[in-house]
Structure formats: structure tokens, C-alpha cells
Design a protein around this motif. Structure first.
Motif, PDB file in Angstrom:
ATOM      1  N   PHE A 191       0.929   6.852  -6.697  1.00  0.00           N
ATOM      2  CA  PHE A 191      -0.255   7.610  -7.101  1.00  0.00           C
ATOM      3  C   PHE A 191      -0.015   9.110  -6.871  1.00  0.00           C
ATOM      4  N   HIS A 237      -5.631  11.635 -12.272  1.00  0.00           N
ATOM      5  CA  HIS A 237      -4.647  10.606 -12.604  1.00  0.00           C
ATOM      6  C   HIS A 237      -4.840  10.136 -14.037  1.00  0.00           C
ATOM      7  N   ILE A 274      -7.003   4.963  -1.801  1.00  0.00           N
ATOM      8  CA  ILE A 274      -6.023   4.214  -2.586  1.00  0.00           C
ATOM      9  C   ILE A 274      -5.862   2.807  -2.014  1.00  0.00           C
ATOM     10  N   HIS A 300       0.825  -1.205   0.000  1.00  0.00           N
ATOM     11  CA  HIS A 300       0.000   0.000   0.000  1.00  0.00           C
ATOM     12  C   HIS A 300       0.864   1.262   0.000  1.00  0.00           C
ATOM     13  N   SER A 310      -4.703  -0.881  -3.628  1.00  0.00           N
ATOM     14  CA  SER A 310      -3.654  -1.776  -3.107  1.00  0.00           C
ATOM     15  C   SER A 310      -4.238  -3.109  -2.651  1.00  0.00           C
ATOM     16  N   THR A 328       2.096   1.840  -3.467  1.00  0.00           N
ATOM     17  CA  THR A 328       0.979   2.195  -4.347  1.00  0.00           C
ATOM     18  C   THR A 328       0.546   3.638  -4.109  1.00  0.00           C
ATOM     19  N   ALA A 329       0.386   4.024  -2.849  1.00  0.00           N
ATOM     20  CA  ALA A 329      -0.065   5.380  -2.528  1.00  0.00           C
ATOM     21  C   ALA A 329       0.983   6.415  -2.934  1.00  0.00           C
TER      22      ALA A 329
END
Length: 600
Positions: A111, A316, A265, A104, A269, A107-108
Motif C-alpha cells: 500500500f 490509492h 490497513i 499484514h 489484511s 499488505t501495508a
């Protein structure tokens, strides 16, 4: 989404890992999502159901300070409690992840970095509250004061928990620090802001477009519209905090991602973690336009899931947007608002401990009182009444009587009658509403089919109440052959709620064809300390009678052994096929009822 989606991604709001959940949380975001997902699975849809613990943010550090332990210990403790309670109450997540995982974090950060490189954020230096005694900037949750909307004196710096208004610390009247209790002072600090006004038109257009393909709840749309009318101000996407996902920029020491950037987010994840475990491509569920994304949340999270998160996804430009956000309103307790701070709630760990065999009863009661469009209330008297009257005395007793008569007079063979339950418009509309409109409570109302059984009455030779007719048959040694239409129509009346039971009952339905001998229901008295059942906040005690709901397990066999006498007459798009239906379909129209059994 104009065409039928190829796959579904369903999410439930990530609960803070700073305490257990109560029945208000369960009925707000988790139980309705579980019912919807179970329906999709029965219909044979490709669906993933993801959730996880929200383990960062000020709410975690506040609880850690209260308990005198480190934030990591807090999230480890409550993540396990949350995960186990969801499993024990039958919430069928495909994965229950956590935002403190390395997956996570990467991933965060990726992003955020993409948005930063696209120039989405605006860097600002602003005045924020600082606690001089503790020598730290205060996160929004560390500041409390009076709400300017409803005058609630314990409103947080990000949201008022009484009226649900989204706030900023500067909006509060007479703010003070939760750490020291003293009024904080303003000091300069740098953060990265999302210019929400820049993206307001795009989000408003998306929301209007989404309503052309899906039935959205009116109050959700109206709430979003009120924010758009007021105009959306810039919102900081970073915080001065020691516990969270670090901002992935060189000049951001001591700063973490804002929890409402970080937490949603977590859906992405969690899907990635599920894909790694089960071997599929997570991008199919987040980046393919033929995916239907549905967020189940409580009404206090509407702004984040209907405005902020869609705004981030649009910026995004590489993710699908939500198709629907079927938020629920609040559930009260005995007419009063549940309160974590006042410890006034029905906590899931307590319920599961003291009612180990009543998970499905609780699920049924909460579904019956689902606060879809207005606040509802949970009461112990209603819990007792719905179990004893609706599940046992009405539905269970009706199914048991009909099945007993099938064995007594027809050797367990279902009479083949020329009658189709789905020809009744009211029942057909209820079935359609479950899948089409994301309305969960109509599932509960299908059980009312057995309350009066008016549908078979209209199609039967005599217009006597069904119970009166079945009682007469019990005493009729000769059993006229014409009565086969009555019993057959009564049996087929049960096929609809029988087929829907697996959507809201997690434990009473047959599994793996394993059965045990049927036992009749018994009555017992149970003493409940404190009517609120909230670990010490109420003094008076009530005694309620809760019947052993074994008979309810028996009713679920309607799903297994009644694939319908003339199965071709039931449209597959109206009533989903059951796994056992395929095997038994070859036996139609002569279907033999098994012995009176219940599932283990």
C-alpha cells in the motif's frame, strides 16, 4: 450509496496489544458494531466483521519497557487476552487478526509503495525530538507535555487523552521524554509526509456526499468540519522506531510506517486473511462499489477514520470509501473518566472472572447507556437496577406470566388476534432506526414495550394495565373467551423485543434447538471490592444484589416459538425472519407454545 448494498464490511477499531480492554473500550467500538452486525445477519445480509490487534507503534514498546520484556512477548501476551475477552463477551468477529503477521506486513508495504510510486508523499528533512541519554529519536508517544488546548499536563505528542485534540510534539508546552524524563533536543531526520492540504477538498466533498445517503452523527461531522476550517497540515507517515512495519525503500533504514498508516490497513489484511480461510475474493469487499464499508470507533479516532484513512484510500484510488463512521463518545465510571494510567476502570478480564454468568447483562447495560452523542457513565448501582428491575422484574416477569397463562387457559395455543404490533408508530420507528440510522440504543428501548404495554391496551376491550389483567385472569377459573384478545395481544407484544434479543444478547438466545428445564430466578448477595472495580484504586466496598437472570433466557424463546399467528401481516423489511420462523411458519395460525424451557 443510493442503492441497496450487495455486501457489508464492518470494522471495529484495532485495539493496542499493550493491555486489556475495559468497558469504556467495549461500548465505544466493539459492542455497537456487534449489535449492528448481528442485526444484518438476522436480516440475511452478506456481512463480514473484521478486527484485530494493533501490535506496532510506540505504545507497544513503552509497555515492553515497563514490563521489562521484548515487544514480541508483549503483543503475544495481550493479543491472546484481547482475543479471548472479545470471544467471552460475545463479540462475533468473523476474524480477529493481528498486524504483526507476515500478511499484514506485505499488505501495508505494498500500500505504501503504491502511494510512493504515485508521488503522493513529500520527502522532508525536519527537526524532531531526540533523547540524548537513550540515544534515539522519540516517537510521538514517547513525548509528554502540557496540552495547549486544555492544559492537561500529561498529553502525548500525538494526542491529548483528556480533550481528544490531535497534536504534534512541537505543539506541547514544556515537553519531556518518557524514557529519561529529561527535556529532549531537536535533531534533523528525514521522513515521508502526506500533504493533507492537497487532498482536503476531495475528502471534504466525499464527507458531504456520504451524508446524502446515510445518517451521520452531527458531532462527528462537526468535528471533521472544525479540522477542515483550521486547514490540514502535512503529517509524517514514517517514524524512527525499531518496532513496526519497515519502510519498503532502500534509503529508509531504521524507519517504520506511522501507526496510523499501518493500523487501518489492518482492516484490509484481516479481510485478506478471512478470504484465504473461507474461500472468497477479498476484493469484493474493498474494491466493489456496491459494498457498504462501516467503521465503528471511539471519538478519539475520528480524525484518523474520517480524514486520514479516507485520504489514503482516495490517493490509492483502488478502494471503496467508508459509507458511515458511527463513532461513540466516552463512557465514564461512577461519574469519573476511566483511566488506564490510573488503573481506574472496569477491566473485562476482571469482570469475566468475577461475573462468569453476566456477560449478557453487561452487554444490555452498556447498550442502554451507549454514549452515542454525549459521554455516559457506568455505575454498579445501574448495573444492579437494570438487571433486577428491567430484565427480570419487568420484561422477564411479563413474558413468563403471559406464557404461563397461554398454557393454563389455552393449552399452549396462541390465540389468533387481529392486531399487529408494528401498526404502532413508535415501535415501527424504533425498528427502522436500528438499521437505517445506525443508532444502537433504540434496540434497548424496545424492551420498554413490555414495561407499560400501552400498545395492546389501546387495542384491547378494557383499558386496564396489562399486569392487572393478567393477574385477574390467573384467578379467573372460567376464563371468558373474550380475554383471548388480551392474552394474544400481550403475547404478540413480546415478539418485537423477542426478535431483537439475539442482536444484543450473545448467550441467552436458543442455539441448535437444545433446551434444558426452566429454573426460576433466585436472589443472591455479591460483595464487590472497590466500587470502581479497578484493581486497587478505590477503598470502599459496596454490596449489590444481582438476581440470577435465568428468566431472561426464557424470554428469548419468543423469537423461536412466536413466528406470529398471522405471519404474513409482518413486513419482512421491518422485522427480520428468524431461522426457526421458517420451519414454524407452516403451523400458523395455530402455533403451539413449547413447554416452559430455557436455552442452554
Amino acid at each position: 450509496m443510493p442503492t441497496e448494498p450487495r455486501r457489508y464490511l464492518v470494522t471495529s477499531a484495532l485495539p493496542y496489544a499493550n493491555g486489556p480492554q475495559h468497558v469504556g473500550h467495549l461500548t465505544g467500538a466493539y459492542l455497537p458494531a456487534d449489535v449492528y452486525v448481528r442485526w444484518l445477519r438476522i436480516c440475511g445480509k452478506d456481512v463480514k466483521f473484521v478486527c484485530g490487534s494493533d501490535e506496532y507503534g510506540a505504545a507497544i514498546t513503552l509497555q515492553a519497557k515497563k514490563e521489562g520484556i521484548a515487544p514480541r512477548e508483549i503483543v503475544d501476551k495481550y493479543h491472546a487476552i484481547l482475543r479471548d475477552c472479545f470471544e467471552q463477551i460475545g463479540i462475533s468477529f468473523d476474524i480477529y487478526h493481528r498486524t504483526s503477521s507476515n500478511l499484514h506486513t506485505t499488505t501495508a508495504q505494498a500500500f505504501f509503495k503504491t502511494l510512493y510510486e504515485k508521488g503522493v508523499f513529500v520527502e522532508k528533512t525536519s527537526e524532531q525530538y531526540y533523547d540524548t541519554e537513550y540515544e534515539q529519536f522519540l516517537a510521538d508517544r514517547y513525548i509528554i507535555g502540557t496540552c495547549p488546548k486544555c492544559s492537561f499536563e500529561q498529553a502525548y505528542g500525538d494526542q491529548c487523552e483528556r480533550c481528544g485534540t490531535s497534536l504534534s510534539p512541537s505543539d506541547l508546552i514544556a515537553p519531556h521524554s518518557l524514557l529519561s524524563g529529561a527535556p529532549p533536543e531537536l535533531r534533523s531526520t528525514k521522513h515521508w509526509y502526506l500533504p493533507m492540504g492537497r487532498y482536503q477538498a476531495a475528502v471534504s466533498e466525499w464527507l458531504a456526499q456520504a451524508q446524502t445517503h446515510e445518517v451521520w452523527k452531527d458531532w462527528v461531522v462537526q468535528q471533521c468540519g472544525s479540522w477542515f476550517e483550521q486547514g490540514l497540515a502535512d503529517r509524517a507517515m514514517t517514524r524512527d522506531l525499531s518496532w513496526g512495519v519497515p519502510v519498503p525503500l532502500p534509503d529508509a533504514d531504521g524507519k517504520v510506517l506511522y501507526v496510523w498508516l499501518d493500523a487501518p490497513i489492518g482492516y484490509i489484511s484481516a479481510t485478506k486473511a478471512l478470504a484465504e480461510r473461507d474461500g472468497f475474493d477479498w476484493r469484493d469487499y474493498w474494491q466493489q462499489t456496491d459494498t457498504k464499508l462501516v467503521h465503528f470507533i471511539g471519538k478519539d479516532n475520528v480524525v484518523f477514520h474520517c480524514v486520514i484513512f479516507p485520504m489514503l484510500l482516495q490517493a490509492h484510488n483502488n478502494f471503496v470509501l467508508p459509507t458511515n463512521v458511527p463513532a461513540n463518545q466516552f463512557m465514564n465510571l461512577e461519574g469519573e473518566k476511566m483511566s488506564t494510567s490510573r488503573n481506574y476502570a472496569v477491566w473485562l478480564p476482571d469482570f469475566l472472572r468475577d461475573f462468569p454468568d453476566k456477560q449478557d447483562v453487561l452487554r444490555y447495560v452498556l447498550i442502554a447507556n451507549m454514549p452515542e452523542n454525549k459521554d455516559s457513565s457506568f455505575s454498579w448501582l445501574d448495573f444492579q437496577t437494570r438487571n433486577n428491575s428491567e430484565l427480570v422484574a419487568i420484561f422477564g416477569n411479563f413474558v413468563h406470566r403471559v406464557t404461563s397463562l397461554l398454557h393454563k387457559y389455552y393449552n399452549g395455543i396462541l390465540p389468533n388476534v387481529d392486531w399487529d404490533i408494528l401498526q404502532h408508530r413508535a415501535i415501527r420507528d424504533r425498528v427502522s432506526a436500528i438499521g437505517a440510522g445506525l443508532r444502537i440504543s433504540p434496540i434497548h428501548r424496545t424492551i420498554s414495550v413490555s414495561r407499560c404495554s400501552k400498545c395492546p391496551d389501546r387495542c384491547s376491550p378494557r383499558r386496564q394495565p396489562v399486569f392487572a389483567r393478567t393477574r385477574a385472569l390467573e384467578n379467573d377459573k372460567n376464563r371468558p373467551r373474550c380475554d383471548s384478545s388480551r392474552i394474544g395481544s400481550c403475547a404478540r407484544t413480546n415478539t418485537l423485543p423477542g426478535a431483537l434479543l439475539p442482536t444484543f444478547f450473545a448467550f441467552y438466545c436458543p442455539k441448535n434447538d437444545r433446551y434444558a428445564a426452566y429454573q426460576p430466578c433466585q436472589t443472591r448477595a455479591r460483595r464487590i471490592g472497590r466500587v470502581g472495580y479497578s484493581r486497587g484504586t478505590r477503598d470502599r466496598c459496596d454490596t449489590i444484589i444481582v438476581r440470577q437472570n435465568r428468566i431472561c433466557r426464557y424470554t428469548t424463546l419468543m423469537t423461536a416459538w412466536l413466528p406470529y399467528a398471522n405471519s404474513e401481516s409482518l413486513p419482512y423489511n421491518m422485522l427480520p425472519p428468524n431461522p426457526l420462523r421458517t420451519r414454524l411458519k407452516a403451523l400458523a395460525p395455530t402455533i403451539v407454545c413449547p413447554p416452559i424451557l430455557i436455552a442452554v
